[in-house]
Write a protein that holds these residues in place. Structure first.
Motif, short mmCIF file in Angstrom:
data_model
loop_
_atom_site.label_atom_id
_atom_site.label_comp_id
_atom_site.label_asym_id
_atom_site.label_seq_id
_atom_site.Cartn_x
_atom_site.Cartn_y
_atom_site.Cartn_z
N UNK A 164 4.38 3.63 5.99
CA UNK A 164 4.76 2.67 5.43
C UNK A 164 6.13 3.49 4.67
N UNK A 165 7.28 3.22 5.47
CA UNK A 165 8.76 3.49 6.04
C UNK A 165 9.61 2.21 4.35
N UNK A 166 10.01 2.79 3.16
CA UNK A 166 10.47 1.63 2.33
C UNK A 166 12.62 1.85 2.43
N UNK A 167 12.91 1.00 2.87
CA UNK A 167 14.30 1.38 3.63
C UNK A 167 15.26 0.76 1.72
N UNK A 188 15.03 6.47 11.51
CA UNK A 188 16.43 5.87 11.63
C UNK A 188 17.46 6.02 10.05
N UNK A 244 6.18 1.35 9.83
CA UNK A 244 6.60 -0.18 9.15
C UNK A 244 7.63 0.07 8.65
N UNK A 245 8.65 -0.81 8.35
CA UNK A 245 9.81 -1.15 7.47
C UNK A 245 9.81 -1.81 6.99
N UNK A 246 10.04 -1.71 5.13
CA UNK A 246 10.32 -2.44 4.38
C UNK A 246 10.50 -2.08 3.12
N UNK A 247 9.74 -3.22 2.11
CA UNK A 247 10.20 -2.83 0.81
C UNK A 247 8.60 -2.09 0.10
N UNK A 248 9.32 -1.15 -0.34
CA UNK A 248 7.42 -0.74 -0.75
C UNK A 248 7.16 -1.40 -2.67
#
Lengths: 125, 125
Positions: free
Chosen positions: A78-81, A62, A114-118
């Motif tokens: 795990x995708x960091x926004x 996205x 998973x979307x979030x902050x690494x």
DNA sequence: ATATGTGCAAACTGTTTGCACACGA
DNA sequence: TCGTGTGCAAACAGTTTGCACATAT
């Protein structure tokens, strides 16, 4: 392994030798070091074909870019926004496979994101 | 619930009252029955904002469209490559939540997508 | 009055595609 | 020779954005 064109071989080689989840354009730039006058259209065409064949995985997180992954086994992303990085992780269970069996759905690809902050971005800010 | 504009309220209402995973354009057409002169740009702007706030989920299954889901709880999506439908399914386990905890990754959204052929398309062909 | 949101349309951008040509069997 | 794949560039389409105006507090 089929008898692929040298363009397709080069694309596969680039993809195999990175542990990131590159975009078509990044792959294009890398492949140009092997085949300098390859065209972006060819890269897109081959990536589509490879993805359709199940040789690679197309991953859409996205961010407006299509990402590609040489690893076709089910695993988590795990995708960091913040920084846009995508880290792999081993799955501890595979609910999509189990689910699909029950519902008469035949999956040939499963995507876990998973979307979030690494961790890196978390400590930096 | 904040004090939203009537446009945003209408978008949320449309989204709440469907069990599909509509695209921005589909939502736009539905909302026009409530607010006939709403613009597509406004729909996009509100969907982005709602998604950023975590009020709705943005789902990208790689068909070139962004899909939206009013249900923000973790659940699985079974996407049929043939007819393009997206079915929901309850998860039997939530590996992304567990994983993230271990890896110090703070997810605010998790996406589960299985790609394949749905039962309906399987029997039809 | 002031800030926020909207309608409209043009612009943007990642991706696709048509076509003439190159290459391998 | 014949078919498949390529390079190039134009076209495409979903989405974004700038701007003047409307709306609510």
């Amino acid at each position: 392994m089929k008898n692929y064109s040298k363009q397709r071989e080069a694309i596969l080689t680039v993809l195999r030798e990175t542990d990131t989840h590159p975009t078509a354009n990044w792959i294009y730039e890398q492949v140009r070091e092997i085949i300098p006058n390859i065209s972006l259209g060819t890269v897109y065409r081959n990536l589509s074909e490879l993805s359709r064949n199940g040789d690679i995985i197309s991953l859409n997180v996205g961010d407006g870019f299509e990402h590609f992954d040489y690893d076709t086994t089910p695993h988590a992303h795990l995708h960091c926004k913040e920084c846009g990085c995508i880290h792999d992780a081993r799955l501890e269970c595979d609910p999509l496979a189990e689910l699909s069996k029950k519902m008469g759905f035949m999956p040939d690809t499963t995507i876990y994101v998973a979307y979030g902050i690494c961790q890196n971005c978390k400590t930096t800010n």
